[in-house]
Design a protein around this motif. Structure first.
Motif, PDB file in Angstrom:
ATOM      1  N   PHE A 155       0.955  -1.022  -0.163  1.00 31.98           N
ATOM      2  CA  PHE A 155       0.088  -0.054   0.019  1.00 31.98           C
ATOM      3  C   PHE A 155       0.986   1.196   0.152  1.00 31.98           C
ATOM      4  CE2 PHE A 155      -3.231  -2.788   1.786  1.00 31.98           C
ATOM      5  CZ  PHE A 155      -4.157  -2.571   1.086  1.00 31.98           C
ATOM      6  N   VAL A 175      -2.153   5.543   5.006  1.00 32.23           N
ATOM      7  CA  VAL A 175      -1.880   4.124   5.595  1.00 32.23           C
ATOM      8  C   VAL A 175      -0.976   4.262   6.625  1.00 32.23           C
ATOM      9  CG1 VAL A 175      -0.790   2.005   4.744  1.00 32.23           C
ATOM     10  CG2 VAL A 175      -2.141   3.393   2.870  1.00 32.23           C
ATOM     11  N   ARG A 217       1.004   0.926   8.909  1.00 33.61           N
ATOM     12  CA  ARG A 217       1.474  -0.138   8.683  1.00 33.61           C
ATOM     13  C   ARG A 217       1.758  -0.871  10.132  1.00 33.61           C
ATOM     14  NH1 ARG A 217       3.197   2.097   4.159  1.00 33.61           N
ATOM     15  NH2 ARG A 217       2.582   1.087   2.318  1.00 33.61           N
TER      16      ARG A 217
END
Length: 608
Positions: A553, A561, A563
């Motif tokens: 992504f 985003v 993570r």
């Protein structure tokens, strides 16, 4: 919800009552009060709002006494007003505090009015005060008067009562709501939670259904409602005072989110020591092996833990699993296979709807019940055949965090144990699952390290009125949990859907004012999730994505985003719970809401 504390002592108990009420604030309340027997009168102070406001009034009045009762009220019958606050007093001589709901209060109110009693509140509790006064005037025995009164009550109650002419005596009774006795030196206590009296004693007795107890400085007497003496075990509470303090944290919710690596490690230790064995659940007679299916009964956050477990139990153990909202199950004629294992989930072990659902399951013929609970010796474990105690420690914040993730560990352990018993989990697979548990606390700690990044999203949510959460497969219940957390403490309306359901209705809501939170681990459904995300982007929606470290992504306009750690496989739902908890917490900070005491909610739900 609501809190009771009472004491009879050789010393001034007003500071203890106030301290106890402060420690019960987490249960949820909107008013508080105390009453003290000073010999020639019962003096009472009540206030709407926080305990500190009531405390200031107590100090201003110079209230002192060696016997008294206190209460934090969460409004049910009657609004949030001082006349409806507890304690209630009948004829200046009987004072009472009460948790629960009296279902036949209207009938009793009419009878008491006919006897000449006048009411100054809208509460069901004042009915109980007058009823006890009625019988006490006949017998001049408070212990007997309480027994006679409670025999006429329908519903749930935990009450503590004192009489003007017995300045060194309290009487307590319970049915359906938790209540315990604390034993001290030349003093004794009653409380709805051990935290309220920990500063004075650790020696406690848990009252059972129907118990009526008389407390004096010298000791306690316990009978059933008919006056037959009964005995209750004395136990040493393991709750620490340190666990009830904030320490370096701003809120209990923040503290409890960060306590999850230890809570998980402590809970996992019991499994690592015994392996995936029925002994972990207290099963030494083959009850788990005999189960032909699983039915999980729970409410709120615990219900979402059950939904997660359904994926694990069916995939790993190969058994059918259904998950029921406890408050609904208790009122319906459900399909019954007596060989299906009943599993109840409750942080407190006192959740009324879950307790009543368990009773309903017994009535319908289910033979074996397993309780997963965080509070030892609470009502639901005592009513169950098997028990798994999570080791989350005291959870004070109303929004459950570490109780949820430790419940997931317990349920995962159940799934593997059931699978092992049925020959679906071999030694190699078992070793792999144990290794996954060993690494879980570390993965959760890595997720906690994302807090600064998650907090940077908070302002984007703080001005919104609505939010959407999406997940697929075993992560869909985590989306539900994320939406619940946002609703609970920020008051933003949030809904969760399986991502594949977007095009079946929810997509109509998506626009630039509707943030969409996506749980997107690197599992077999990742590509499907990506397609659902494109559906959102095509409608102008703004995406906030929790992805795994090794997912492909990238940030772009309106796609944000963060993570989480590398995909941890089957335990990924637990790791992905951490970011949605932190998101809700930081949005609440940005909005300035009361994180630990959200409006209209209570920690321990002991009424319908």
């Amino acid at each position: 919800m609501c809190g009771v504390v009472g004491a009879v002592s050789h010393r001034d108990i007003v500071p203890l009552l106030i301290d106890g009420l402060k420690r019960l604030e987490y249960r949820g309340y909107d008013s508080s009060g105390i009453a003290v027997n000073v010999g020639d009168e019962i003096r009472r102070v009540r206030r709407v709002g926080r305990v500190t406001e009531m405390e200031a009034a107590v100090l201003a009045e110079g209230l002192h006494g060696s016997a008294g009762i206190g209460h934090t009220r969460w409004a049910t019958h009657g609004g949030v007003t001082e006349p409806n606050a507890h304690p209630h007093i009948s004829n200046g001589r009987i004072a009472i505090v009460h948790n629960g709901i009296i279902e036949n209060h209207e009938e009793k109110r009419a009878e008491l009015i006919a006897q000449g009693y006048e009411f100054s509140s809208q509460t069901d509790t004042e009915v109980v005060a007058h009823l006890i006064d009625f019988y006490d005037q006949q017998s001049h025995d408070l212990f007997d008067a309480v027994r006679r009164a409670v025999r006429e009550l329908h519903g749930a109650y935990a009450i503590c009562v004192m009489a003007l002419d017995r300045p060194q005596e309290l009487v307590a009774a319970r049915m359906g709501c938790p209540l315990l006795i604390g034993l001290g030196n030349d003093e004794n206590f009653v409380a709805s939670d051990v935290s309220a009296i920990l500063s004075a004693t650790r020696r406690v007795m848990f009252m059972e259904e129907g118990d009526v107890v008389r407390l004096t400085r010298e000791g306690v007497d316990i009978t059933d409602q008919n006056g037959t003496p009964v005995q209750r075990d004395i136990r040493e509470s393991e709750v620490s005072l340190a666990s009830l303090e904030l320490g370096p944290y701003s809120h209990f919710m923040q503290k409890e989110i960060h306590e999850q690596p230890k809570a998980l490690s402590d809970t996992i230790d019991a499994v690592l020591g015994a392996g995936f064995s029925p002994a972990v659940f207290g099963d030494d007679s083959g009850r788990l092996a005999a189960a032909e299916g699983v039915k999980i009964l729970a409410c709120g956050t615990s219900y979402y833990a059950g939904l997660t477990a359904k994926y694990w139990i069916e995939a790993i153990a190969g058994l059918p699993c259904s998950v029921e909202v406890a408050s609904e199950y208790r009122y319906r004629d459900a399909y019954v296979n007596p060989a299906h294992l009943i599993v109840t989930l409750s942080q407190s072990g006192e959740t009324l709807d879950t307790m009543e659902a368990l009773k309903r399951a017994r009535e319908l013929g289910h033979r074996t019940a397993l309780s997963i609970c965080n509070v030892s010796e609470s009502a639901i474990p005592r009513a169950s055949d098997l028990v798994f105690y999570t080791r989350a420690g005291a959870e004070i914040g109303v929004a459950s965090t570490k109780a949820f993730t430790t419940q997931l560990v317990a349920l995962f352990t159940l799934a593997i144990t059931l699978g092992k018993q049925r020959g679906r989990v071999d030694a190699e697979a078992e070793a792999g699952y144990l290794e996954a548990l060993r690494y879980l606390p570390g993965s959760v700690q890595h997720a906690l390290n994302l807090e600064p990044q998650i907090s940077s999203w908070a302002q984007a949510f703080a001005s919104k009125q609505h939010a959407l959460f999406l997940g697929r497969g075993v992560h869909y219940p985590i989306a539900l949990e994320g939406a619940l957390k946002l609703k609970e403490i920020t008051y933003i309306h949030a809904e969760a859907y399986p991502a594949g359901e977007l095009k079946h209705g929810p997509l109509a809501l998506v626009d630039s004012d509707m943030p969409v939170v996506v749980i997107a681990p690197k599992d077999t459904l990742l590509e499907k999730v990506k397609s659902n995300m494109q559906e959102v982007r095509a409608r102008g929606g703004e995406l906030f994505v929790f992805a795994d470290l090794d997912s492909q992504f990238s940030d772009s306009d309106c796609v944000h985003v963060i993570r989480t750690p590398r995909h941890v496989g089957i335990l990924s739902p637990i790791v992905h719970t951490i970011p949605v908890q932190l998101l809700a917490y930081h949005v609440a900070l940005a909005k300035g809401t009361d994180v630990d005491k959200p409006r209209n909610l209570a920690k321990s739900v002991t009424v319908e």
